[in-house]
Design a protein around this motif. Sequence first.
Motif, PDB file in Angstrom:
ATOM      1  N   THR A 100     -13.012  13.020   7.423  1.00 40.42           N
ATOM      2  CA  THR A 100     -12.003  12.713   8.308  1.00 40.42           C
ATOM      3  C   THR A 100     -10.825  11.753   7.648  1.00 40.42           C
ATOM      4  O   THR A 100     -11.356  11.071   6.911  1.00 40.42           O
ATOM      5  N   ASN A 101      -9.610  11.655   8.307  1.00 39.12           N
ATOM      6  CA  ASN A 101      -8.813  10.697   7.911  1.00 39.12           C
ATOM      7  C   ASN A 101      -7.928  10.166   8.967  1.00 39.12           C
ATOM      8  O   ASN A 101      -7.174  10.673   9.598  1.00 39.12           O
ATOM      9  N   ARG A 127      -5.352  16.534 -11.017  1.00 40.61           N
ATOM     10  CA  ARG A 127      -3.746  16.557 -10.676  1.00 40.61           C
ATOM     11  C   ARG A 127      -3.421  17.543  -9.910  1.00 40.61           C
ATOM     12  O   ARG A 127      -3.928  18.911 -10.433  1.00 40.61           O
ATOM     13  N   VAL A 128      -3.033  17.668  -8.842  1.00 44.38           N
ATOM     14  CA  VAL A 128      -2.180  18.870  -8.168  1.00 44.38           C
ATOM     15  C   VAL A 128      -0.816  19.160  -8.633  1.00 44.38           C
ATOM     16  O   VAL A 128      -0.219  18.191  -8.237  1.00 44.38           O
ATOM     17  N   GLN A 154      -1.072  23.955  -5.840  1.00 48.78           N
ATOM     18  CA  GLN A 154      -1.224  23.735  -4.498  1.00 48.78           C
ATOM     19  C   GLN A 154      -1.002  25.189  -3.658  1.00 48.78           C
ATOM     20  O   GLN A 154      -1.721  25.128  -2.679  1.00 48.78           O
ATOM     21  N   ASN A 178      -7.779  -0.770   0.002  1.00 49.27           N
ATOM     22  CA  ASN A 178      -7.417   0.217   0.626  1.00 49.27           C
ATOM     23  C   ASN A 178      -6.222   1.123   0.249  1.00 49.27           C
ATOM     24  O   ASN A 178      -6.126   2.308   0.721  1.00 49.27           O
ATOM     25  N   LEU A 179      -6.399   0.995  -1.150  1.00 51.18           N
ATOM     26  CA  LEU A 179      -5.564   1.972  -2.084  1.00 51.18           C
ATOM     27  C   LEU A 179      -6.041   3.406  -1.901  1.00 51.18           C
ATOM     28  O   LEU A 179      -7.454   3.384  -1.934  1.00 51.18           O
ATOM     29  N   ASP A 180      -5.362   4.493  -1.624  1.00 50.10           N
ATOM     30  CA  ASP A 180      -5.941   5.705  -1.795  1.00 50.10           C
ATOM     31  C   ASP A 180      -6.782   5.919  -3.098  1.00 50.10           C
ATOM     32  O   ASP A 180      -7.856   6.525  -2.945  1.00 50.10           O
ATOM     33  N   ALA A 181      -6.519   5.319  -4.131  1.00 44.77           N
ATOM     34  CA  ALA A 181      -6.771   5.383  -5.518  1.00 44.77           C
ATOM     35  C   ALA A 181      -8.447   4.866  -5.271  1.00 44.77           C
ATOM     36  O   ALA A 181      -9.405   5.312  -5.928  1.00 44.77           O
ATOM     37  N   ARG A 200       3.633   6.241  -4.763  1.00 43.82           N
ATOM     38  CA  ARG A 200       3.726   6.447  -6.379  1.00 43.82           C
ATOM     39  C   ARG A 200       2.595   7.353  -6.608  1.00 43.82           C
ATOM     40  O   ARG A 200       2.683   8.246  -7.695  1.00 43.82           O
ATOM     41  N   HIS A 201       1.257   6.965  -6.223  1.00 46.58           N
ATOM     42  CA  HIS A 201       0.313   7.786  -6.896  1.00 46.58           C
ATOM     43  C   HIS A 201       0.315   9.299  -6.450  1.00 46.58           C
ATOM     44  O   HIS A 201      -0.109  10.152  -6.939  1.00 46.58           O
ATOM     45  N   VAL A 261       2.610   1.707  -3.447  1.00 43.69           N
ATOM     46  CA  VAL A 261       1.836   2.326  -4.549  1.00 43.69           C
ATOM     47  C   VAL A 261       1.169   3.551  -4.204  1.00 43.69           C
ATOM     48  O   VAL A 261       1.119   4.352  -5.147  1.00 43.69           O
ATOM     49  N   ASN A 262       0.872   3.676  -3.092  1.00 42.60           N
ATOM     50  CA  ASN A 262       0.251   5.129  -2.443  1.00 42.60           C
ATOM     51  C   ASN A 262       1.255   6.263  -2.884  1.00 42.60           C
ATOM     52  O   ASN A 262       0.729   7.239  -3.159  1.00 42.60           O
ATOM     53  N   TYR A 289      -2.293   4.526   7.938  1.00 42.67           N
ATOM     54  CA  TYR A 289      -2.437   3.174   8.093  1.00 42.67           C
ATOM     55  C   TYR A 289      -1.150   2.625   8.836  1.00 42.67           C
ATOM     56  O   TYR A 289      -1.240   1.740   9.639  1.00 42.67           O
ATOM     57  N   LEU A 332     -10.111   4.724  -2.446  1.00 43.76           N
ATOM     58  CA  LEU A 332     -11.054   5.555  -1.461  1.00 43.76           C
ATOM     59  C   LEU A 332     -11.473   6.996  -1.897  1.00 43.76           C
ATOM     60  O   LEU A 332     -11.975   7.843  -1.108  1.00 43.76           O
ATOM     61  N   ARG A 334      -2.783   9.396   4.379  1.00 45.62           N
ATOM     62  CA  ARG A 334      -3.640   8.262   4.497  1.00 45.62           C
ATOM     63  C   ARG A 334      -2.593   7.187   4.886  1.00 45.62           C
ATOM     64  O   ARG A 334      -2.759   6.481   5.604  1.00 45.62           O
ATOM     65  N   ARG A 390      -9.684   1.634 -13.672  1.00 43.74           N
ATOM     66  CA  ARG A 390      -8.773   1.726 -15.128  1.00 43.74           C
ATOM     67  C   ARG A 390      -7.807   0.651 -14.615  1.00 43.74           C
ATOM     68  O   ARG A 390      -7.706   0.319 -13.629  1.00 43.74           O
ATOM     69  N   ARG A 404     -11.510  16.215  -6.366  1.00 40.30           N
ATOM     70  CA  ARG A 404     -10.969  15.128  -5.966  1.00 40.30           C
ATOM     71  C   ARG A 404     -11.551  14.747  -4.427  1.00 40.30           C
ATOM     72  O   ARG A 404     -10.800  15.569  -3.322  1.00 40.30           O
ATOM     73  N   PRO A 450       4.517  -0.552 -12.773  1.00 36.92           N
ATOM     74  CA  PRO A 450       4.974  -0.784 -11.628  1.00 36.92           C
ATOM     75  C   PRO A 450       3.946  -1.031 -10.438  1.00 36.92           C
ATOM     76  O   PRO A 450       4.312  -1.955  -9.375  1.00 36.92           O
ATOM     77  N   ASP A 451       2.718  -0.351 -10.143  1.00 37.51           N
ATOM     78  CA  ASP A 451       1.883  -0.847  -9.372  1.00 37.51           C
ATOM     79  C   ASP A 451       1.461  -2.346  -9.430  1.00 37.51           C
ATOM     80  O   ASP A 451       1.104  -2.960  -8.582  1.00 37.51           O
ATOM     81  N   ILE A 477      -0.202  12.193  -8.630  1.00 37.35           N
ATOM     82  CA  ILE A 477      -1.448  13.323  -8.499  1.00 37.35           C
ATOM     83  C   ILE A 477      -1.106  14.313  -7.561  1.00 37.35           C
ATOM     84  O   ILE A 477      -1.758  15.546  -7.781  1.00 37.35           O
ATOM     85  N   GLY A 478      -0.219  14.257  -6.771  1.00 37.08           N
ATOM     86  CA  GLY A 478       0.121  15.561  -6.056  1.00 37.08           C
ATOM     87  C   GLY A 478      -0.612  15.823  -4.763  1.00 37.08           C
ATOM     88  O   GLY A 478      -0.434  16.735  -3.888  1.00 37.08           O
ATOM     89  N   LEU A 537       0.824  -1.172   0.039  1.00 36.71           N
ATOM     90  CA  LEU A 537      -0.091  -0.176   0.121  1.00 36.71           C
ATOM     91  C   LEU A 537       0.810   1.158   0.069  1.00 36.71           C
ATOM     92  O   LEU A 537       0.387   2.048  -0.729  1.00 36.71           O
ATOM     93  N   ARG A 554     -12.713  11.998  -0.907  1.00 40.09           N
ATOM     94  CA  ARG A 554     -12.760  10.720  -0.248  1.00 40.09           C
ATOM     95  C   ARG A 554     -14.455  10.093  -0.493  1.00 40.09           C
ATOM     96  O   ARG A 554     -15.129  11.160  -0.549  1.00 40.09           O
TER      97      ARG A 554
END
Lengths: 499, 488, 992
Positions: free
Chosen positions: C893-894, C783-784, C789, C985-988, A270-271, A267-268, A287, C990, A283, C943, C803, C948-949, A275-276, A264, C805
């Motif tokens: 929240t996070n 994309r930021v 930002q 659980n990936l941020d993508a 890299r994400h 990958v996160n 975790y 959520l 997050r 998608r 973008r 690499p992922d 995305i920035g 996680l 949650r």
Amino acid sequence: MSSDPHALLRELERDRLTAVTRRHFLRDCATGLGALALGSLATPAFGARRLDFTRPPSSPLAALPPQFTGKAKRVIYLHMAGAPSQLELFDHKPDLKRLDGKDCPASFLEGKRFAFISGVPKMLGPQFPFHRAGKSGTWISDRLPELERHIDDLCLVKSMRTDQFNHAPAQLMVHTGSPRLGGGASLGSWVVYGLGTENQNLPGFIVLVSGGKTPDGGKSLWGSGFLPSVYQGVQCRAKGDPVLYLSNPEGVTRDLRRRVLDTLDEVNRRHHAEIGDPEILTRVSQYEMAFRMQMNASDAMDLSRESADTHARYGTQPGKESFANNCLLARRLAERGVRFIQLYDWGWDSHGVSKDTALNDGFAAKCLEIDRPIAALIDDLKARGLLDETLVIWGGEFGRTPMRENRAGVEMPFAGRDHHPGAFTVWMCGGGVRPGFSYGETDEVGFEIVKNPVELRDFHATVIHQLGFDHHKLSFPFQGLDQKMTGVKPTRVIDELIT
Amino acid sequence: MSRPSSEIPSSPWWTLVAVLPAVLLGALAAPWPWLPAALGRLHPVVLHFPIALVLVVALLETIAFVAPRHGPPRVRLLLFLAAAGAVTASACGYLLMRGDAVEGALADRHLRGGLAVSVLACLTLALRLSRDFAFRTGLRRAYRILLAATCAVLMFAAHDGASLTHGEDYLTEHLPWRQDQAKLPALAFPVQQPVGNWEMYTDVVAPILSQRCASCHSGRQAKGKLALDTWEALSRGGTTGPLFVAGRPDASLLVQRLELPLSHKERMPPKRKPQPAEGELALLRAWIKAGAPRTGTLATLGLDAALLRSAESLPRAFAAQESEPVEVDDTAWRQAVAARRQTFAPALASAQARWPGMIEFESRDSADVRVNASLLGPQFGDADLAALAPLREQITWLDLSGTAVTDQSARTLGSFKALRLLRLNETKITDDTVEALSGLVQLETLSLFRTPITDAAARTLASLPRIKTLSVAETPMTETTRRGLTRP
Amino acid sequence: MPAALVPRLSDPSARHRVLTGLILLFLLLSAGCDRDRRSVSAKVDFNRDIRPILNQNCTSCHGGVKAAGGVSFVFREDALRKGESGRPTIVPHHPEQSELIARIVSTDPEFRMPHVDHGPPLAPEQIDKLRQWISEGAEWSEHWAFVAPKPQTPPSVADARWNRSPIDRFIRARLDQEKLSPSPAADKATLLRRVSFDLTGLPPTPAELAAYEADLAPDAYERQVDRLLASPRYGERWASLWLDLARYADTKGYEKDTERTAWTYRDWLVNALNRNQPYDAFLIDQLAGDLLPEATLEQRIATSFHRNTQTNDEGGTDDEEFRVAAVLDRVATTWSVVNGVTFSCVQCHSHPYDPIRHEEFYQFLAFFNTSQDADYVHEYPNLRVPDDPARYAEANALQQELERLQLAVLEPARRLVAETVWSGLPVSTVTATPAASFRLQDGEVQQTGTVSTKAVFDLTAEPPSAGTTLTALRFEVPPIDAEKARHSPEPGFIISQVEGWRIAPDGTETPLDFQRFVLDEARSPAAPYQKPVPPKVDPAKPAPAAEVKPAGPPPVPSTFSANPVLDRTRWMVGILRAPLALEPGTRLRLRLSHGRAIADRPAPAKRLRLQATGDPRWIDLGGDRRLADQRARSEAIILALADQPGTYLPVMAEQPAEERRETRLYVRGNWMDKGGPALEPGVPALFPALPEGAPRNRLTLARWFFANDQPLTARAAVNRYWEQLFGVGLVETLEDYGSVGEPPSHPELLDWLARHFQFDLAWTVKALLREIVTSETYRQSSRVDAARQERDPRNRLLARGPRTRLTAEMVRDQALFAAGLLSGKMAGPPVMPPQPAGVWQTVYNGRDWVPSPGEDRYRRALYTFWKRTSAYPSFLTFDASTRDVCTVRRMPTNTPLQALVLMNDPVYDEAARALLRQARAEAGPEAAPRDWITRAWLRVIGRSPAGPDLDALVRLYEDALRLPAPPETSAESAALGAVGAALLNLDAALTK
């Protein structure tokens, strides 16, 4: 006189104002309004310097220093849900004994609302003998012999009052300052909002429940109201996961979990690079914290690590849900830097409708259940040098009537008392409160407060003060107002209670 | 109580005494809500009559008592007017309280006083009017005692009344001894001397303390058992312990209390009392830094030019000092804290980065630092503690419970002189470490729960000057020693 | 003063001259200075320049809550008034005469405002602004939100692509102005995921994605949008939002928090959204559907919106207290939902900063204070809702007929009571068993002291005029204080049985033969339409044989009650079967049996009067066939309704005109302390007036909210939808558009959208949503980059796409959907998916959490049983509301607890494994892990994974296979679970 016309003008204005205001001030004082005027001036307001409670979004629970150095760093709040009778424990009323069985005078009943009493009830004398104890000579009944060892450390408030006479609203009032579900944020969540949590691997506000039931007010008692939900209390359990979803599901080892988290993380990140959005990094850190929490919370909640001697002193049985277990847990959590530890023990509603709710039966049994663990908890805090900075609070949501309950117009089969918002006793210990001290007085039958009434908001302000905040300054902007636990009515820190 | 003679009730005078207040109090039931308040305002008009009359009667009776040849004075009318006046004044006073919602202990006491005067005056009158008065010595004696009592209570009640309207110290404000208390011994600065020749203690420190502190802390009134007006008393300290640690201003209670924020409960002088200027504080600091000597001039103690200027300006500053409380905002304090924080900011930042969440300022108003290493448990060891050493002047609160620190840290710990709290619960430290703590003069709380310390540690523990809470439970220390140590 | 002046000033005329001179000098100089200042700064704008200063520094002491020193800055007329100082606070055009200026410039801490304890002095610029504003006439203008939106012309922008939609033109113009460039359009996959979640709350399926990616037509996206808007999932997604606003729950709240069957309202909601009911009708139905002419059953179901308030069943609670609490909640919720105005603060005092007065709150409350509900345990009034929607019309017709019949039966009795000449029947003796004490006054019984719940009162009365006949007896129970009871009712009473005897002069007793009792109220508020339940006979317990049954037929049922409160004199008439001649010396004995408590307290009648008549018309009324038929028909309807499978839904219903409660102002918001005159329903003067001549009821009110000149209704609506789509509203504070709420980021766009929605789209929600989601603004990439930002960290200017949650509901639905587990079943009773044991522990509530069987385990989150005091824990962790009160905005929240839920909740663990198994099954037996992990990724994230992922996940799978597996599972299963958990659980996963 100055030659600058503006300055001159200002000076004239000032002189005029001085004269007028002085006159006003004098007149106000003479008419007794002075105190009122001063009271309103003392309430800091909108424009006043606001304390900053913002934190990095990645750690909404990060510790923040208090406004000033508070005597207490944490709170252990023992709430006896159902409201224990002050007249059987702390509020000694010899006259009530003499009036036992007599009709209640009409003047007591005028304009009063009761939950169950109807018509003209009979007075009910104290069910247990009282005596003076300790160097302070504090009156206490014979029901709490172990706690009595600490009597010179307790600070009793015998003149607490509330305006709610049903359990749920009254409990909400005690813990959130508002009688409505969803009406306000709980004291614990305010404290965690103000101070954050010391131990990032444990929740900052933990709730433990015993007596077989959640208290009448439900989870709103530790809700965060309008505060962000991260500040709400986390209920820990004796059975199953101590914190919901703490343990890995069946078939997942800690190693495997670590491996998943590593993936996680990879990958996160890299994400994030792509995305920035900074929330992604937040997050990632949450975790990691969850992973640590799995270890730490399990360890903190594991009573089997305590010695046999300790279990004997508390009367604990690991794996069972009991007030004693929760007291021992409270000590373990306090040692680990948990900021607000809230215990609820259900079963104190002594109406006298059954043996369980009889003062001379179920109530006495409840006293036995709490006496040893509370005393042991205070012993342990003292031994570890933690009592000075841990504020222990004991109390219910209201008091009980000096009259015997006569629900449905007939006398109860057992000795019981109805709900009474007009006077009840709460005690505090440690955390910079005045030891061996009793504050406030009720009348000769313990019905009305005759000296030093303490409103719940005063009590909240005092607790908040002990933790290092002016209750006006522990505020949260919501719906265009700076919301405070103590609301808008005049409130005072009860200076007499603190050292 | 003596039985009034039978003719009294029929006396119209007597009836008046009873009826007047009833009529007045009846105003409370009147349909016009303004009425009680308006009648109440008559209180100041009425009240002076009974005061004067009772005193006049007493005076006449005293004269008659001392010089009985003129026969009994004719005081019945006067006494009646006094009683009626007292009753009326009380009634008005009550209305005033109700109408204007006056509350408070002083007002309550005044009301009780007024009522007592009324009752006493009426009783006195009853005695005086009794038929047997002339024939029974007992009655006359009782009458005189009652009269005296009326006067006495009257004085108290009147004083409370005056305090209500004019302030508590109105009566005594201009009395010479009160003046003393407010402005202690006239300050005589050796102004003709060059400032370098001034005696540090006698000409600078003592006047500052006298000006700023002695109104509460002197031989006359020593709050907190602390007096600052003599050298002996000053060096003795008060309930909280000695006032200063020679050479270490930061560790000195005197400086600490003076530098707390105004809002702080323990701040001295308290909010709304005259506050020392910054220069005065600097002078006190310099004096303690120099070892708090009783003798020595400013020059010999090596004060810098700025301090000399501050000292030189003292006479003018004190002369101009108003007696009224001054509103001081906390800006200066905040700046001072910020400046102090600045001095160790890099060290703190790196420590916080190394141990996130473990190190925090004691409060937003403070530059003192708290460290809770117990959160890390055995992951925190001697080497880590050593790494905190750069912050030793700032750390006042240190919890090492359950950490892996050992006696190796003894010396390091001994150097954390600012510590007020130290917790070593469940660590391996022994008596050796305890011995190293002997220099921690600030220490108020020390927890050694479940450490292998023995009776040998007792001497050091007992010598810690400011210790308030000491935990030595579950250690090999014997019960007797333990009890000796923990007894207050 | 210089000494030299003194002798000259002793001459009056000289003094005069000097003063005049000085004053002239001041005026000259200050005028000059003023002119200088005016030349540098433009005219002051009250809303922009002055209101913030006042709100920040003044109104907390000088506002609606407290007007310290008699000074308040909420209304202009108040600010121009004299304060307690005796001088006017503000004198337009004359700053030098204005107390306000004198106070803020003072250097004396005692006199300066803000007071030294409250804050620092105002900045010189602020003082200058205030001075200038007063010089310019101290003009007040209303806060933007209280002025109706003005027509706006979208600005033209250079970029043709951004010049198509008015929304884009507003956004782009602002970006150009700020010198920011918009982001490029998001890729198709990202966009489809975003719009699918936004419109249906679910991710797209791989097939949907493939279809969209293959569709190269220019309107491909628009067609996707139309597909999503038409999906039944649309209603489910948007219902979640509305349930928060409606504080919908499946329990009643407070201590016992017992179950409430209200889910038919939820189903109505989904349905109304799906059929795109216009926003105005949608809200009017919910606020006042019951008052609409020819209201349908659906419209009456909609009114359950305001019955979602809490009911307190706790023993010993005062029903009136909690009825009032519910009414207050309705008032606050109405304003929050429709207008985003914080109205509840006006309950205790005037609004602290917005110009709404204290009395106006209670005028408004009067609209809601006359509903029939009163914190009853059975939640009366209830609507019988058949399970089968096909029977709605039938059920509606039956219930309306029943209402008419009940009124019809009542009407003749009411008329006759008024026409009858009643003679008083003074009570001469009264006793009670068990004993109680009474007072007799003018023949009226007044009960004092204690009485038991089961008390039986025995009264004797002597007819005053001998030799008359008796046809009917009237029992009257007046309140102790009739005047006060109209607004502050007294505790009610329940007399469960009345019996009577005639005592002849010789002492023999014969029972009075009542043929029927008639009441002054159409229905007694008991749970209606329920079949009478036969008393339970416990075979183990022998019937109480000892009970003495009086001879003769059983008494005619005669329950006479005011439950829970008594607010006016109540009556019941007992009609004899035949006229009864009363010979001289005859007395009557009457027995009133009590038996039921109200809120656990005995409920005797505190006062009771008897009246008698010999009017023969009563006998006729009692035997009237038509009435008997009507009554029989009523009974039949009740049975028919009870026979239909269905549920009872608490709904709104008005009190009949003659029974309506009075509303008065609650002093400082305290419901027990009322003051002032009785108030007519009304709306705050700040808002448009109610239409002339319309009845002052909820329906008029509901329609009023949608009047053309309403300032906030449309703004609040469009802003809410904007917030749902972009994460932040154009006005960030959805809960407060008042003067201390956040100002809008794009005021012109907000006004344009509001008017567009209200007038062009005629409140059609789907059309509005379609316009927003097809805008370029919405379709940007999220994309930021560092520059954006830095410039605009919270994306208020929308230089990039949203973008956010996923909501609590979406998190769950996505996991089940991707794993192929989600049930498509819509509507019906709430379900209980698995939750840890012991979460429910409510006192005095026997209900348990019993996991639902079959597909009900996997229903959409929306259908989960929502218990107020213990909501589904994993939802709460993801910031769902407890639904105690109306929630206008959830704060995301996070936290680490979210990680614990997603990794360890068995629901997600099951989904994780199922996801991978499903993907593997689809890929076929030969496929490599790489292949089916790609499929799983696609199902969750919408998608294909980047190289690499994918590598990382494949490595995870392989490593997991090698790790020692615990005994209860296989390495294979553990590895599948691990990969699934990682994916979910990936941020993508959520975010959308």
